[in-house]
Design an enzyme around this catalytic site. Structure first.
Site, PDB file in Angstrom:
ATOM      1  N   THR A  23       0.406  -0.999   0.341  1.00 32.52           N
ATOM      2  CA  THR A  23      -0.134  -0.086   0.304  1.00 32.52           C
ATOM      3  C   THR A  23       0.659   1.189  -0.425  1.00 32.52           C
ATOM      4  O   THR A  23       1.906   1.223   0.154  1.00 32.52           O
ATOM      5  CB  THR A  23      -0.596  -0.106   2.008  1.00 32.52           C
ATOM      6  OG1 THR A  23      -1.892   1.351   1.301  1.00 32.52           O
ATOM      7  CG2 THR A  23      -0.668  -0.294   2.272  1.00 32.52           C
ATOM      8  N   CYS A  29       2.958  11.600  -7.536  1.00 34.62           N
ATOM      9  CA  CYS A  29       4.248  10.141  -7.510  1.00 34.62           C
ATOM     10  C   CYS A  29       3.040   8.894  -8.202  1.00 34.62           C
ATOM     11  O   CYS A  29       2.018   9.754  -7.770  1.00 34.62           O
ATOM     12  CB  CYS A  29       4.125   9.809  -6.360  1.00 34.62           C
ATOM     13  SG  CYS A  29       5.990  10.791  -5.373  1.00 34.62           S
ATOM     14  N   HIS A  46       7.699   2.946  -6.205  1.00 35.46           N
ATOM     15  CA  HIS A  46       6.504   4.225  -5.891  1.00 35.46           C
ATOM     16  C   HIS A  46       7.559   5.024  -6.035  1.00 35.46           C
ATOM     17  O   HIS A  46       8.328   5.811  -5.236  1.00 35.46           O
ATOM     18  CB  HIS A  46       6.190   4.297  -3.909  1.00 35.46           C
ATOM     19  CG  HIS A  46       5.806   5.209  -3.585  1.00 35.46           C
ATOM     20  ND1 HIS A  46       5.295   6.039  -2.334  1.00 35.46           N
ATOM     21  CD2 HIS A  46       5.288   6.963  -3.884  1.00 35.46           C
ATOM     22  CE1 HIS A  46       4.322   6.510  -2.558  1.00 35.46           C
ATOM     23  NE2 HIS A  46       4.671   7.558  -3.458  1.00 35.46           N
TER      24      HIS A  46
END
Lengths: 159, 202
Positions: A23, A29, A46
């Site tokens: 998560t 981003c 990420h």
């Protein structure tokens, strides 16, 4: 016990344990999620920035920049036993939160460079939830291939 | 390019600068809200960029956020963030009951953006005065979103040259009220060093 694994900004995580959830919270981003058609192996990077402009290396942040970030994630998946031909991707994030006249549109450039990096590796993008003007809380379910995308004010979609 | 790092003394000077900026901002807030303000001592924390949001609050919490770019002799970023319940308190003070619909209506957001604008102007005027640096706020923009999404989006502007970021954070409270929001000042380490040098007369 299934784990909830937070993928920090600039980092990447991989799991092959069904039930685990990867998560992140994404604004501008981009979250690149890569899955393996043959099994539960799932990873997410990420991505923070489209490219290096000041010659500042990524340090410990393997997924700080889009191109090297995608490459590092794919490499990690291959080390964990995946074949490159079996990989596919889902993309989330790259929003523009403060409207037209403010911050540079890093989100849009993040999406473009990430797409190009995946294309170069012949990894298809099967689903995406990108752009727009809202942040996203992304939950990637290892094993099911489901990606739950939540926006502020509790609306939720699955891609 | 090696990372530019701030030392403890520089952080102390910057905390003091934030203190003066915040004091000035609180005074303008008193006039705007027509009530006394209480000001917490500003916090200054130097943390890896990816941990900034969790130091400020619950990353998933929805906040109302006003953003303004700081330009002039250094570039920086000002954020005014409010939890939803604190935004309600603020709007009860600012708007007449008949104009007061809940939700992210344009009237509500513009009242909050204006509050941010007043805080930012006062804050920067004080910082300019002590440093001699010319600094101007940009047009404020408002968003209602998850804290981490908002904070990280602004951090992307300064993170390329910095692994760690100094966060200067001040909480504002009204007399008899809980928090009426936080002001955050963020800038690249290079710009912050310049600010310290100028404030100390080089």
């Amino acid at each position: 016990m299934p784990r909830r694994i937070i993928v920090k900004m600039g980092d990447l995580e991989v799991s092959d344990r069904p039930g685990d959830v990867l998560t992140s919270v994404l604004g501008s981003c981009v979250g690149v999620i890569i899955m393996d058609r043959r099994g539960p192996l799932t990873g997410m990077a990420h991505i923070m920035l489209p490219e290096m402009t000041k010659g500042m290396p990524e340090g410990n942040r393997r997924a700080k920049y889009a191109g090297p970030g995608v490459l590092a994630l794919v490499r990690e998946m291959v080390i964990r036993g995946a074949r490159r031909d079996d990989l596919y991707a889902k993309l989330c994030g790259g929003a523009r939160l403060f409207g037209e006249n403010n911050l540079q549109n890093i989100g849009e450039r993040n999406i473009a460079v990430t797409r190009a990096a995946l294309r170069k590796l012949n990894i298809p993008i099967l689903a995406e939830k990108v752009g727009g003007d809202t942040g996203r809380n992304v939950l990637v379910e290892v094993g099911t291939g489901r990606v739950v995308v939540r926006v502020s004010g509790d609306s939720e979609e699955v891609i | 390019m090696p990372e530019i790092i701030l030392d403890e003394e520089e952080v102390d000077v910057l905390r003091e600068i934030a203190n003066i900026g915040s004091g000035h901002a609180a005074a303008s807030m008193e006039k705007w809200l027509e009530r006394d303000m209480l000001l917490d001592v500003p916090q200054a924390f130097l943390v890896p960029v990816e941990e900034v949001a969790e130091h400020i609050g619950d990353p998933l919490q929805t906040v109302i956020c006003v953003y303004s770019r700081v330009s002039g002799e250094i570039t920086g970023h000002l954020l005014y963030t409010l939890a939803l319940e604190d935004a309600k308190v603020l709007l009860d003070i600012l708007l007449e009951p008949e104009d007061r619909k809940w939700g992210f209506s344009p009237d509500n957001l513009s009242a909050i953006a204006e509050t941010g604008n007043i805080l930012f102007n006062a804050y920067l005027t004080a910082v300019s005065r002590i440093s001699g640096l010319e600094l101007y706020p940009g047009t404020p923009a408002c968003a209602a979103d998850m804290l981490e999404a908002v904070v990280n989006t602004v951090l992307l502007e300064i993170c390329e040259g910095s692994e760690h970021t100094l966060v200067l954070e001040t909480q504002f409270r009204g007399e008899g009220l809980s928090s009426v929001g936080y002001v955050l000042f963020l800038a690249e380490n290079e710009a912050l060093k310049r600010l310290v040098q100028r404030a100390e007369g080089e």
